[in-house]
Enzyme design. Sequence first.
Site, PDB file in Angstrom:
ATOM      1  N   TYR A   1      99.632 -31.322  18.754  1.00 34.09           N
ATOM      2  CA  TYR A   1     101.156 -31.407  17.930  1.00 34.09           C
ATOM      3  C   TYR A   1     101.833 -29.591  17.928  1.00 34.09           C
ATOM      4  O   TYR A   1     102.248 -29.771  16.696  1.00 34.09           O
ATOM      5  CB  TYR A   1     100.900 -32.103  17.091  1.00 34.09           C
ATOM      6  CG  TYR A   1     100.451 -33.659  16.534  1.00 34.09           C
ATOM      7  CD1 TYR A   1     100.628 -34.080  18.064  1.00 34.09           C
ATOM      8  CD2 TYR A   1      99.595 -33.808  15.378  1.00 34.09           C
ATOM      9  CE1 TYR A   1     100.278 -35.742  18.302  1.00 34.09           C
ATOM     10  CE2 TYR A   1      98.679 -35.435  15.916  1.00 34.09           C
ATOM     11  CZ  TYR A   1      98.852 -35.423  16.969  1.00 34.09           C
ATOM     12  OH  TYR A   1      99.016 -37.153  17.386  1.00 34.09           O
ATOM     13  N   HIS A   2     101.459 -29.305  19.255  1.00 29.52           N
ATOM     14  CA  HIS A   2     101.925 -27.428  18.359  1.00 29.52           C
ATOM     15  C   HIS A   2     102.480 -27.197  19.587  1.00 29.52           C
ATOM     16  O   HIS A   2     102.927 -26.661  20.344  1.00 29.52           O
ATOM     17  CB  HIS A   2     100.879 -26.556  18.493  1.00 29.52           C
ATOM     18  CG  HIS A   2      99.770 -27.299  17.973  1.00 29.52           C
ATOM     19  ND1 HIS A   2      98.500 -26.563  18.095  1.00 29.52           N
ATOM     20  CD2 HIS A   2      99.981 -27.755  16.138  1.00 29.52           C
ATOM     21  CE1 HIS A   2      97.972 -26.837  16.145  1.00 29.52           C
ATOM     22  NE2 HIS A   2      98.933 -27.015  15.691  1.00 29.52           N
ATOM     23  N   PRO A   3     104.210 -28.255  19.717  1.00 34.92           N
ATOM     24  CA  PRO A   3     105.072 -27.109  20.770  1.00 34.92           C
ATOM     25  C   PRO A   3     105.472 -26.892  20.544  1.00 34.92           C
ATOM     26  O   PRO A   3     106.493 -25.631  19.342  1.00 34.92           O
ATOM     27  CB  PRO A   3     106.021 -29.243  21.238  1.00 34.92           C
ATOM     28  CG  PRO A   3     105.772 -29.461  19.471  1.00 34.92           C
ATOM     29  CD  PRO A   3     104.524 -29.604  19.293  1.00 34.92           C
TER      30      PRO A   3
ATOM     31  N   ASP B   1     102.064 -26.546  25.125  1.00 34.81           N
ATOM     32  CA  ASP B   1     101.438 -27.402  23.845  1.00 34.81           C
ATOM     33  C   ASP B   1      99.844 -26.385  23.861  1.00 34.81           C
ATOM     34  O   ASP B   1      99.331 -26.962  24.142  1.00 34.81           O
ATOM     35  CB  ASP B   1     101.766 -28.638  24.041  1.00 34.81           C
ATOM     36  CG  ASP B   1     101.678 -29.738  22.690  1.00 34.81           C
ATOM     37  OD1 ASP B   1     100.939 -29.088  21.441  1.00 34.81           O
ATOM     38  OD2 ASP B   1     101.865 -31.225  22.799  1.00 34.81           O
ATOM     39  N   HIS B   2      99.242 -27.754  23.075  1.00 32.58           N
ATOM     40  CA  HIS B   2      97.287 -27.436  22.655  1.00 32.58           C
ATOM     41  C   HIS B   2      97.408 -29.328  22.680  1.00 32.58           C
ATOM     42  O   HIS B   2      97.739 -29.706  22.212  1.00 32.58           O
ATOM     43  CB  HIS B   2      96.896 -27.039  21.263  1.00 32.58           C
ATOM     44  CG  HIS B   2      97.486 -25.034  21.145  1.00 32.58           C
ATOM     45  ND1 HIS B   2      97.426 -24.657  19.722  1.00 32.58           N
ATOM     46  CD2 HIS B   2      97.633 -24.520  22.411  1.00 32.58           C
ATOM     47  CE1 HIS B   2      98.370 -23.499  20.256  1.00 32.58           C
ATOM     48  NE2 HIS B   2      97.506 -22.901  21.360  1.00 32.58           N
TER      49      HIS B   2
END
EC number: 1.1.99.1
Length: 549
Positions: A464-466, A290-291
């Site tokens: 919110y970049h899984p 994630d980020h």
Amino acid sequence: MQADFVIIGSGSAGSALAYRLSEDGKNSVLVIEAGGSDFGPFIQMPAALAWPMSMKRYNWGYLSEPEPNLNNRRITAPRGKVIGGSSSINGMVYVRGHAEDFNRWEELGASGWAYADVLPYFKRMEHSHGGEEGWRGTDGPLHVQRGGFTNPLFRAFIEAGKQAGFETTDDYNGSKQEGFGLMEQTIFSGRRWSAANAYLKPALKRKNVGMVYGLARKIVIEDGRATGVEIERGGKVEVVKATREVIVSASSFNSPKLLMLSGIGPGQHLNDMGIAVKADRPGVGANLQDHMEFYFQQVSTKPVSLYSWLPWFWQGVAGAQWLLSKGGLGASNQFEACAFLRSAPGLKQPDIQYHFLPVAISYDGKAAAKSHGFQVHVGYNLSKSRGSVTLRSPDPKAEPVLRFNYMSHPEDWEKFRHCVRLTREIFGQTAFDAYRGPEIQPGEGVQSDEQIDAFLREHLESAYHPCGTCKMGAKDDPMAVVDPQTRVIGVDGLRVADSSIFPHVTYGNLNGPSIMTGEKAADHILGKQPLARSNQEPWINPRAAVSDR
């Protein structure tokens, strides 16, 4: 019910798959979606982007387990539960990723997914308004535009980057990602241009495409082949049959969850859950990436920010204007300036991303201070920390267990400290002299490594970049879940196509590469010859070996 192809999930990749698999009219396609309609201003109005993510109607509402490196906080992990999936609740920021991201994918075993391979698919999906000629698509379903860029704080941010010695870019989704420039948005005619608007709704107008609203409980596997999907709707359980293939596009959380519920995953974990093992694939649910980001906030000494629009009355005025004309402040996500920077010499690609916003607000949408302000969302995007998704129970309605292990790699701390200090350098340029007031967050007293680390433990959040939980790789890679044709290794008639198959997180927001994944996977599924490889060479900073700018 039955169809040639059954797609689980109508998100970024699933919508693109539905559109492309049904395009020639020869194949029947059925999409299973656990959520509901995207009708209404909370989703469609770009400036209302904070609303759908906070509404149970549109969001699965997942939380991580307590994160030990972040003061044991449970980190919000939203995923869209609505047609269009997370593209219907995201920030509408469009980033392809850097060329090196996809070359890294190929190095990790995703043969045929190098930058030269995926660039033609990015072009096919795009309808770019104002992008770099020759590098962008102009007649695809996904409209991509830039904002009005009227707020002077946007210009100050880009000018500050130039004054600090950094590059600028006219199109970070074109030949040159690195630098300060205008941010691109998936917005069209004043509306959120989600995957549902771009792909799914046009596809559903075709006679060979259908949709069923229901919860996918598990994939039906008979004699080593996926033959359908068990769903629940209206309190009843039924099976949707797939005569050709089942494609899982349910997100980086729900795709591995579904595979495990179906008996595909780490054998010991499935045994512990009382689930019969159909394919022992230890990579299912592993490799979670994630980020992370934090908000760096500053008071503005001039009343030029969006602070005046935060009171309910003025939000209502902006909403009414949007409802009447699809214009005004409501027609933008307000992310209109950005930067993609390298944290150190020796890096070929950027690893720090900035989203600039002409207002200082908290995660709950409230003003961060009783004054005008501005902020950047800043994050280190190539973290080496890895987590996992596992089952909480064999109940399909139970939430998965999300352990991100954020900030578990020492380098992450070094990079995020650099982010704090670099942002101070940028905001300290003369371009901000006319606007710069006191630092709201982290605060001028936060200077030492120890003070910065304490701030980060309390304020880092997910961007919110899984991705990565059903990793694509070579068939002989024991941790690979799907092969480079997106086929699940060990089960026939089953594929996964969404951000869960990314071998490594891309540099930037994930909606764009997720849609690209659906586009490319469709050609693999249909047995088509892949689009011709590109011979275009992206720009790499000639000073990369000796300078960070």
